[in-house]
Design an enzyme around this catalytic site. Sequence first.
Site, short mmCIF file in Angstrom:
data_model
loop_
_atom_site.label_atom_id
_atom_site.label_comp_id
_atom_site.label_asym_id
_atom_site.label_seq_id
_atom_site.Cartn_x
_atom_site.Cartn_y
_atom_site.Cartn_z
N ARG A 115 0.88 -1.19 0.00
CA ARG A 115 0.00 0.00 0.00
C ARG A 115 0.90 1.22 0.00
O ARG A 115 1.70 1.41 0.92
CB ARG A 115 -0.92 -0.02 1.23
CG ARG A 115 -1.70 1.25 1.41
CD ARG A 115 -2.80 1.13 2.43
NE ARG A 115 -3.95 0.42 1.90
CZ ARG A 115 -5.19 0.49 2.41
NH1 ARG A 115 -5.43 1.20 3.49
NH2 ARG A 115 -6.18 -0.17 1.87
N HIS A 142 -7.31 1.24 -6.51
CA HIS A 142 -7.52 0.31 -5.38
C HIS A 142 -8.16 -0.97 -5.97
O HIS A 142 -9.33 -1.26 -5.70
CB HIS A 142 -8.40 0.97 -4.33
CG HIS A 142 -8.39 0.29 -2.99
ND1 HIS A 142 -7.65 -0.84 -2.72
CD2 HIS A 142 -9.05 0.58 -1.83
CE1 HIS A 142 -7.84 -1.19 -1.47
NE2 HIS A 142 -8.69 -0.35 -0.91
N GLN A 145 -10.00 -3.64 -3.80
CA GLN A 145 -11.33 -3.22 -3.34
C GLN A 145 -12.37 -3.53 -4.42
O GLN A 145 -13.44 -4.06 -4.13
CB GLN A 145 -11.30 -1.71 -3.04
CG GLN A 145 -12.65 -1.15 -2.62
CD GLN A 145 -13.08 -1.64 -1.25
OE1 GLN A 145 -12.32 -1.61 -0.31
NE2 GLN A 145 -14.31 -2.11 -1.14
N ASP A 237 -17.27 7.43 -1.62
CA ASP A 237 -16.06 7.26 -0.82
C ASP A 237 -15.73 8.63 -0.20
O ASP A 237 -16.31 9.65 -0.61
CB ASP A 237 -14.90 6.75 -1.71
CG ASP A 237 -13.63 6.44 -0.93
OD1 ASP A 237 -13.69 6.31 0.31
OD2 ASP A 237 -12.56 6.34 -1.56
N CYS A 277 -16.46 1.76 0.28
CA CYS A 277 -15.32 0.89 0.58
C CYS A 277 -14.97 0.89 2.07
O CYS A 277 -14.36 -0.04 2.56
CB CYS A 277 -14.11 1.32 -0.23
SG CYS A 277 -13.66 3.05 0.06
N ARG A 305 -13.84 -8.81 0.99
CA ARG A 305 -12.41 -8.55 0.81
C ARG A 305 -11.64 -9.84 1.06
O ARG A 305 -10.70 -10.18 0.35
CB ARG A 305 -11.92 -7.45 1.77
CG ARG A 305 -12.55 -6.07 1.61
CD ARG A 305 -12.24 -5.42 0.28
NE ARG A 305 -10.82 -5.28 0.04
CZ ARG A 305 -10.06 -4.27 0.46
NH1 ARG A 305 -10.61 -3.28 1.13
NH2 ARG A 305 -8.76 -4.22 0.18
N1 CP Z 1 -11.47 -0.26 2.16
C1 CP Z 1 -10.21 -0.36 2.60
O1 CP Z 1 -9.26 -0.53 1.84
O2 CP Z 1 -10.09 -0.29 3.95
P1 CP Z 1 -8.70 -0.16 4.73
O3 CP Z 1 -8.11 1.18 4.39
O4 CP Z 1 -9.11 -0.24 6.19
O5 CP Z 1 -7.80 -1.26 4.33
N1 NVA Z 2 -9.98 6.70 -1.18
C1 NVA Z 2 -9.67 6.25 0.15
C2 NVA Z 2 -9.86 4.76 0.24
C3 NVA Z 2 -9.58 4.17 1.58
C4 NVA Z 2 -9.81 2.70 1.60
C5 NVA Z 2 -8.22 6.61 0.48
O1 NVA Z 2 -7.35 6.45 -0.39
O2 NVA Z 2 -7.97 7.06 1.59
#
Ligand code: CP
Ligand code: NVA
Length: 320
Positions: A115, A142, A145, A237, A277, A305
């Site tokens: 990540r 993502h 997701q 989101d 998400c 997930r």
């Molecule tokens: N939706 C999602 O990716 O959640 P986290 O940021 O908690 O992993």
């Molecule tokens: N768009 C959000 C998604 C979190 C799962 C972020 O990047 O923070």
Amino acid sequence: MNIHAVPFGTYRTVEAPHFLRDSDLSAHELRSLLELALQVKIEPELYRESLRHRAVALLFEKPSLRTRMTFELAALQLGGFSVFQDHQDGRIGEREPARDIARNLDRWFDAVVARTYSHKTLELLAEWSKVPVINALSDSYHPCQALADFLTLLEHFGSFEGLKLAYIGDANNVAHSLLHCSTQMGISISLCSPPEYAPRAKDLAQANSIAESTGSRIEVLSDIEEAVRGATAVYTDVWTSMGWEDETQQRRIAFSGYEVTEAVMSAASKDAVFMHCLPALRGEEVSDSVIESKASLVFDQAENRLHAHKALLLMMVGRR
Ligand code: CP
Ligand code: NVA
């Protein structure tokens, strides 16, 4: 696509060496992955040795609940294991170059799940890694997701036929992954944002060229009512993604009027579902009453997930 889980042991492998963006999987591979995820969900015990002795490295530059927990659990429940390295105090590439990190990790692990802030960091890891690199969220996409989201839609509606997804809010990493997955699956999508937060032109061009053959219709709008008209799923989101916190106030102003409320849901199709998400900011992008309503699939998405990640790990490292 109708639901029919694949028989045990018949899953295919993925052609692309890495999973950095949704289009790294072909439409056919994506369908196979969703079928496998359903199978794994129904009969998890059949797969409890499938990744025996396989090791997954997790490198995270940003916080996570769902992604981290479900990748760790997925590896464990498939008979493998994972090692987590927290990179929140120092980005990947700061202490040593990403290309060196990749060439260390591939000597010990069977996959690297990362990540990152910059998508470029993932590309660098992938360029130098001999084992699959999986995008656990970058500033651009993502894709993991989206796998769980399309699994959730498939379970809920039984098929993708006639679905229309309306995404309301910031055209961020999640939105771009939904755009690519929808077009590959032949699902129509409306992306609705203030014009300065609209999807990237390059991604739209790529999605539009795929949509020509899959029959998906793509709309980029700024009017919510127009976007949700006929929508079978309404998705939103956060307005401020991780890494953009300095812009929180400015974004609150830009996105005011883009909250998914009961009024927005009632302008969509009669049995439309609500998706997010998570984590969600109630009172900003979604009202408490919508996220807590019967139409809300958010915890099904979160559950899925796990199953989607299992299918992805099986297809990317299960047979190596
Ligand atoms: N939706 C999602 O990716 O959640 P986290 O940021 O908690 O992993
Ligand atoms: N768009 C959000 C998604 C979190 C799962 C972020 O990047 O923070």
